[in-house]
Design a protein around this motif. Sequence first.
Motif, short mmCIF file in Angstrom:
data_model
loop_
_atom_site.label_atom_id
_atom_site.label_comp_id
_atom_site.label_asym_id
_atom_site.label_seq_id
_atom_site.Cartn_x
_atom_site.Cartn_y
_atom_site.Cartn_z
N PRO A 85 0.83 -1.15 0.09
CA PRO A 85 0.04 0.06 0.04
C PRO A 85 0.75 1.50 -0.06
O PRO A 85 0.30 2.34 -0.51
CB PRO A 85 -0.89 -0.15 1.22
N LYS A 86 1.85 1.14 0.45
CA LYS A 86 2.93 2.52 0.63
C LYS A 86 3.98 2.55 -0.42
O LYS A 86 4.87 3.30 -0.31
CB LYS A 86 3.23 2.46 1.87
N GLY A 87 4.02 1.44 -1.45
CA GLY A 87 5.03 1.59 -2.62
C GLY A 87 6.36 0.81 -2.38
O GLY A 87 6.71 0.37 -0.88
N SER A 112 8.96 2.49 0.36
CA SER A 112 8.73 1.89 1.69
C SER A 112 8.89 0.59 2.12
O SER A 112 9.48 0.29 3.07
CB SER A 112 7.32 2.10 1.87
N VAL A 113 8.81 -0.44 1.16
CA VAL A 113 9.32 -1.57 1.32
C VAL A 113 10.75 -1.74 1.53
O VAL A 113 11.37 -2.57 2.56
CB VAL A 113 8.86 -2.53 0.13
N LEU A 114 11.59 -0.98 0.77
CA LEU A 114 12.91 -1.03 0.90
C LEU A 114 13.33 -0.51 2.35
O LEU A 114 14.29 -0.91 2.84
CB LEU A 114 13.41 -0.35 -0.16
N ALA A 115 12.94 0.72 2.67
CA ALA A 115 13.02 1.43 3.83
C ALA A 115 12.80 0.45 5.03
O ALA A 115 13.56 0.62 5.96
CB ALA A 115 12.57 2.73 3.63
N PRO A 124 -5.36 -7.93 9.80
CA PRO A 124 -5.16 -6.76 8.86
C PRO A 124 -4.04 -5.87 9.11
O PRO A 124 -3.86 -5.42 10.51
CB PRO A 124 -6.62 -6.02 8.78
N TRP A 125 -3.13 -5.53 8.35
CA TRP A 125 -1.96 -4.93 8.72
C TRP A 125 -2.12 -3.57 9.33
O TRP A 125 -1.48 -2.79 10.17
CB TRP A 125 -1.18 -4.73 7.47
N ILE A 126 -3.39 -3.05 9.00
CA ILE A 126 -3.76 -1.65 9.55
C ILE A 126 -3.98 -1.63 10.89
O ILE A 126 -4.11 -0.60 11.92
CB ILE A 126 -4.80 -0.68 8.93
N PHE A 142 15.50 8.87 1.69
CA PHE A 142 14.39 9.60 1.12
C PHE A 142 13.10 9.42 1.72
O PHE A 142 12.04 9.62 1.16
CB PHE A 142 14.56 9.29 -0.54
N THR A 143 13.02 8.55 2.83
CA THR A 143 11.84 8.50 3.55
C THR A 143 11.70 9.38 5.03
O THR A 143 12.77 9.20 5.82
CB THR A 143 11.84 7.20 4.24
N PRO A 144 11.04 10.25 4.91
CA PRO A 144 11.10 11.34 6.11
C PRO A 144 10.33 10.80 7.45
O PRO A 144 9.75 9.56 7.45
CB PRO A 144 9.98 12.21 5.56
N GLY A 145 10.86 11.15 8.34
CA GLY A 145 10.68 10.58 9.77
C GLY A 145 11.71 9.88 10.42
O GLY A 145 13.05 10.42 10.41
N GLU A 146 11.35 8.97 11.10
CA GLU A 146 12.43 8.40 12.07
C GLU A 146 13.43 7.57 11.48
O GLU A 146 14.63 7.47 11.82
CB GLU A 146 11.64 7.25 13.02
N LEU A 147 13.03 7.00 10.11
CA LEU A 147 14.04 6.26 9.32
C LEU A 147 15.29 7.14 8.90
O LEU A 147 16.45 6.72 8.85
CB LEU A 147 13.63 5.53 7.83
#
Length: 393
Positions: free
Chosen positions: A120-122, A125-128, A184-186, A346-351
Amino acid sequence: MPELSRSLRPRHVTMISIGGIIGAGLFVGSSASIALAGPAIVHGWLGLPTWLLGIVLMAIMTAVNLMSARSYGEFEFWFASIKVAAIVVFIALAAAFAFGYTSPTGPTFANLTHYGGFMPKGWVSVLAGAVTVYFSLTGAEITTIAAAESSEPARAVARLSSSVIVRILTFYVGSVLLIVTVVPWIEVRPGESPFTLALTTMHFRWASLAMSAIILTAVLSCLNSAFYVCSRVLFVLAEHGDAPQWLVQLNERRVPSRSVWIGGLAGVLGILAAINYPQTVFAFLVNASGALMVFIYMIVTLAHIRLRRAREARGEPEPALTMWLFPWASYAALGGMAAVLIAMAFTPGELTTELRVSVLALAVAVVAYLIVDARRGGRATHLNAAIPPAERP
């Protein structure tokens, strides 16, 4: 030069390998509730002050590692056995639910594609997010350290290294796949164990208590292994001149006791720091370890390529245990890990924060190495100059 004992049996090394993957890869990595509650989650059962409970556990693990390598292997064997039994039971229960045998609504595989699709997040996001997997799988390399104290080190490493992929697919990928199939993952919340959530969804009321016991076992297993690895790595560093020589000393049971005591002292300091500055210490450890393991695995891969090339240049035969599709598989591994780091950037936030702190930790380690290497080189040059030319090696 003193030598470590070779008292570990094949069953010890096997379970150490499995326990290393399961310990950090599943229960500790998924039990972020410990991060929120701290040691107070062991506290609910025993009613001891946090600092006292931590000191008691550190004392027990220090004593275990001072006994002998065999005692460490025996404790880890039973710790790992509990974890293996727990994850096998979980996989059986979750599989029965996912296929509709115990689910009141039938098969639950639709959870994999509902709620935004499979990714769902592309891809980014999977790589990060893969950096969490790297951190979670930390522990499999304990096998190579433990194998040095087994009766057949080369055979142990060859056998276990070839089977580690199957174990990762079974224990890690299999269990996580079933979790997102059942739940469900959510609905998975940071700071909550997804294993407990899945078991609760399957209407097992004992889930919370059982997972708390298993998590405690996993934490003790990781602490036990950390003591062992720390002491043996310090011993090897001292043996090669990269650490103070007084760390080479072994006790009557051929255990590097001074290195074990250093590990115990570091653990006590960590407990005191966590009590006085709980949020700061935990945040630093999480952030510093975020991408650090990716850097370490990249360095290991580069070292492997360099050593193999040097071996080929000397005309030596291939080693007994070789990497598949060398060197292309190694290059592919480097490319994959580099992609993870780029995705984190390129992933904003904690990462992004984790990447920055990890880069800082790596820089500190590199600078420290350069300083030690320069001093060692200077001493070698000085000693060599003091030896008459005719007597130099």
